[in-house]
Scaffold this motif. Structure first.
Motif, PDB file in Angstrom:
ATOM      1  N   SER A  11       0.825  -1.211   0.000  1.00  0.00           N
ATOM      2  CA  SER A  11       0.000   0.000   0.000  1.00  0.00           C
ATOM      3  C   SER A  11       0.864   1.268   0.000  1.00  0.00           C
ATOM      4  N   LEU A  12       2.156   1.121   0.275  1.00  0.00           N
ATOM      5  CA  LEU A  12       3.064   2.260   0.179  1.00  0.00           C
ATOM      6  C   LEU A  12       2.980   2.899  -1.205  1.00  0.00           C
ATOM      7  N   GLN A  13       2.704   2.076  -2.224  1.00  0.00           N
ATOM      8  CA  GLN A  13       2.603   2.586  -3.587  1.00  0.00           C
ATOM      9  C   GLN A  13       1.408   3.521  -3.764  1.00  0.00           C
ATOM     10  N   ASP A  14       0.453   3.489  -2.847  1.00  0.00           N
ATOM     11  CA  ASP A  14      -0.718   4.363  -2.910  1.00  0.00           C
ATOM     12  C   ASP A  14      -0.566   5.602  -2.045  1.00  0.00           C
ATOM     13  N   HIS A  15       0.531   5.699  -1.315  1.00  0.00           N
ATOM     14  CA  HIS A  15       0.758   6.831  -0.417  1.00  0.00           C
ATOM     15  C   HIS A  15       1.163   8.064  -1.225  1.00  0.00           C
ATOM     16  N   TRP A  16       0.774   9.229  -0.747  1.00  0.00           N
ATOM     17  CA  TRP A  16       1.065  10.461  -1.478  1.00  0.00           C
ATOM     18  C   TRP A  16       2.559  10.679  -1.661  1.00  0.00           C
ATOM     19  N   LEU A  17       3.402  10.205  -0.761  1.00  0.00           N
ATOM     20  CA  LEU A  17       4.849  10.365  -0.934  1.00  0.00           C
ATOM     21  C   LEU A  17       5.357   9.546  -2.119  1.00  0.00           C
ATOM     22  N   TRP A  18       4.799   8.338  -2.288  1.00  0.00           N
ATOM     23  CA  TRP A  18       5.225   7.485  -3.398  1.00  0.00           C
ATOM     24  C   TRP A  18       4.661   7.994  -4.715  1.00  0.00           C
ATOM     25  N   GLU A  19       3.462   8.561  -4.663  1.00  0.00           N
ATOM     26  CA  GLU A  19       2.803   9.028  -5.880  1.00  0.00           C
ATOM     27  C   GLU A  19       3.256  10.421  -6.317  1.00  0.00           C
ATOM     28  N   GLU A  20       4.133  11.042  -5.549  1.00  0.00           N
ATOM     29  CA  GLU A  20       4.636  12.365  -5.898  1.00  0.00           C
ATOM     30  C   GLU A  20       5.182  12.351  -7.334  1.00  0.00           C
ATOM     31  N   ASN A  21       4.881  13.376  -8.090  1.00  0.00           N
ATOM     32  CA  ASN A  21       5.310  13.472  -9.485  1.00  0.00           C
ATOM     33  C   ASN A  21       6.805  13.782  -9.518  1.00  0.00           C
ATOM     34  N   ARG A  22       7.618  12.729  -9.686  1.00  0.00           N
ATOM     35  CA  ARG A  22       9.061  12.894  -9.665  1.00  0.00           C
ATOM     36  C   ARG A  22       9.711  11.782 -10.475  1.00  0.00           C
ATOM     37  N   LYS A  23      10.954  11.982 -10.798  1.00  0.00           N
ATOM     38  CA  LYS A  23      11.757  10.955 -11.441  1.00  0.00           C
ATOM     39  C   LYS A  23      12.273  10.025 -10.348  1.00  0.00           C
ATOM     40  N   PHE A  24      12.046   8.729 -10.505  1.00  0.00           N
ATOM     41  CA  PHE A  24      12.484   7.760  -9.497  1.00  0.00           C
ATOM     42  C   PHE A  24      14.006   7.637  -9.494  1.00  0.00           C
ATOM     43  N   SER A  25      14.562   7.400  -8.318  1.00  0.00           N
ATOM     44  CA  SER A  25      15.969   7.019  -8.216  1.00  0.00           C
ATOM     45  C   SER A  25      16.078   5.536  -8.557  1.00  0.00           C
ATOM     46  N   LYS A  26      17.285   5.038  -8.734  1.00  0.00           N
ATOM     47  CA  LYS A  26      17.465   3.614  -9.003  1.00  0.00           C
ATOM     48  C   LYS A  26      16.974   2.784  -7.821  1.00  0.00           C
ATOM     49  N   ALA A  27      17.221   3.254  -6.612  1.00  0.00           N
ATOM     50  CA  ALA A  27      16.762   2.526  -5.416  1.00  0.00           C
ATOM     51  C   ALA A  27      15.243   2.464  -5.377  1.00  0.00           C
ATOM     52  N   GLU A  28      14.574   3.572  -5.694  1.00  0.00           N
ATOM     53  CA  GLU A  28      13.105   3.578  -5.719  1.00  0.00           C
ATOM     54  C   GLU A  28      12.567   2.648  -6.797  1.00  0.00           C
ATOM     55  N   ALA A  29      13.227   2.632  -7.947  1.00  0.00           N
ATOM     56  CA  ALA A  29      12.794   1.754  -9.035  1.00  0.00           C
ATOM     57  C   ALA A  29      12.928   0.287  -8.617  1.00  0.00           C
ATOM     58  N   TRP A  30      14.018  -0.059  -7.933  1.00  0.00           N
ATOM     59  CA  TRP A  30      14.217  -1.423  -7.456  1.00  0.00           C
ATOM     60  C   TRP A  30      13.138  -1.794  -6.435  1.00  0.00           C
ATOM     61  N   ILE A  31      12.871  -0.910  -5.491  1.00  0.00           N
ATOM     62  CA  ILE A  31      11.833  -1.161  -4.488  1.00  0.00           C
ATOM     63  C   ILE A  31      10.473  -1.288  -5.170  1.00  0.00           C
ATOM     64  N   ASP A  32      10.223  -0.476  -6.185  1.00  0.00           N
ATOM     65  CA  ASP A  32       8.968  -0.545  -6.930  1.00  0.00           C
ATOM     66  C   ASP A  32       8.817  -1.910  -7.610  1.00  0.00           C
ATOM     67  N   LEU A  33       9.890  -2.428  -8.185  1.00  0.00           N
ATOM     68  CA  LEU A  33       9.846  -3.762  -8.792  1.00  0.00           C
ATOM     69  C   LEU A  33       9.548  -4.827  -7.737  1.00  0.00           C
ATOM     70  N   LEU A  34      10.201  -4.732  -6.583  1.00  0.00           N
ATOM     71  CA  LEU A  34       9.965  -5.693  -5.504  1.00  0.00           C
ATOM     72  C   LEU A  34       8.505  -5.667  -5.063  1.00  0.00           C
ATOM     73  N   MET A  35       7.947  -4.467  -4.925  1.00  0.00           N
ATOM     74  CA  MET A  35       6.558  -4.350  -4.480  1.00  0.00           C
ATOM     75  C   MET A  35       5.572  -4.740  -5.579  1.00  0.00           C
ATOM     76  N   SER A  36       5.994  -4.673  -6.829  1.00  0.00           N
ATOM     77  CA  SER A  36       5.114  -5.032  -7.944  1.00  0.00           C
ATOM     78  C   SER A  36       5.083  -6.530  -8.212  1.00  0.00           C
ATOM     79  N   ALA A  37       6.049  -7.251  -7.677  1.00  0.00           N
ATOM     80  CA  ALA A  37       6.116  -8.691  -7.921  1.00  0.00           C
ATOM     81  C   ALA A  37       4.939  -9.404  -7.260  1.00  0.00           C
ATOM     82  N   ASN A  38       4.386 -10.380  -7.963  1.00  0.00           N
ATOM     83  CA  ASN A  38       3.262 -11.161  -7.427  1.00  0.00           C
ATOM     84  C   ASN A  38       3.689 -11.930  -6.189  1.00  0.00           C
ATOM     85  N   HIS A  39       2.839 -11.923  -5.177  1.00  0.00           N
ATOM     86  CA  HIS A  39       3.114 -12.734  -3.993  1.00  0.00           C
ATOM     87  C   HIS A  39       2.492 -14.118  -4.115  1.00  0.00           C
TER      88      HIS A  39
END
Length: 107
Positions: A11-39
């Motif tokens: 649900s962090l992906q739905d938080h206003w901090l995550w949804e902020e209109n910005r260019k992701f860092s490499k670390a954020e992109a990696w975390i985004d992939l981890l959170m996007s993976a099917n459980h």
């Protein structure tokens, strides 16, 4: 404090901090992939094609990641190649999307 682990809820992906209109860092992109993976295994319909998506995988096109991370498609492609060369992911181009498998997802 560099040992142990923390739990991040998707649900962090739905938080206003995550949804902020910005260019992701490499670390954020990696975390985004981890959170996007099917459980859990799932079937997804993408552009009329039924695809199986296993635990630890995500089905997302370079275009989708490019828009979400505010990167060019070539930057996304290079980043995924770096992750693959470091044995963090396995990347496979599918007919209608891309399959990204997180290595050692279960551990």
């Amino acid at each position: 404090m560099n040992s142990g682990w923390i739990s991040l809820h998707r649900s962090l992906q739905d938080h206003w901090l995550w949804e902020e209109n910005r260019k992701f860092s490499k670390a954020e992109a990696w975390i985004d992939l981890l959170m996007s993976a099917n459980h859990a295994d799932a079937k997804l319909s993408i552009k009329g094609k039924l695809l199986k998506c296993s635990r630890g995988e995500t089905l997302q096109s370079l275009e989708t990641l490019s828009l979400r991370w505010k990167w060019s498609r070539e930057t996304v492609r290079r980043f995924l190649k770096v992750l693959e060369s470091d044995a963090m992911i396995v990347y496979k181009n599918e007919t209608v999307t891309s399959r990204i498998t997180i290595c050692q997802y279960d551990t």
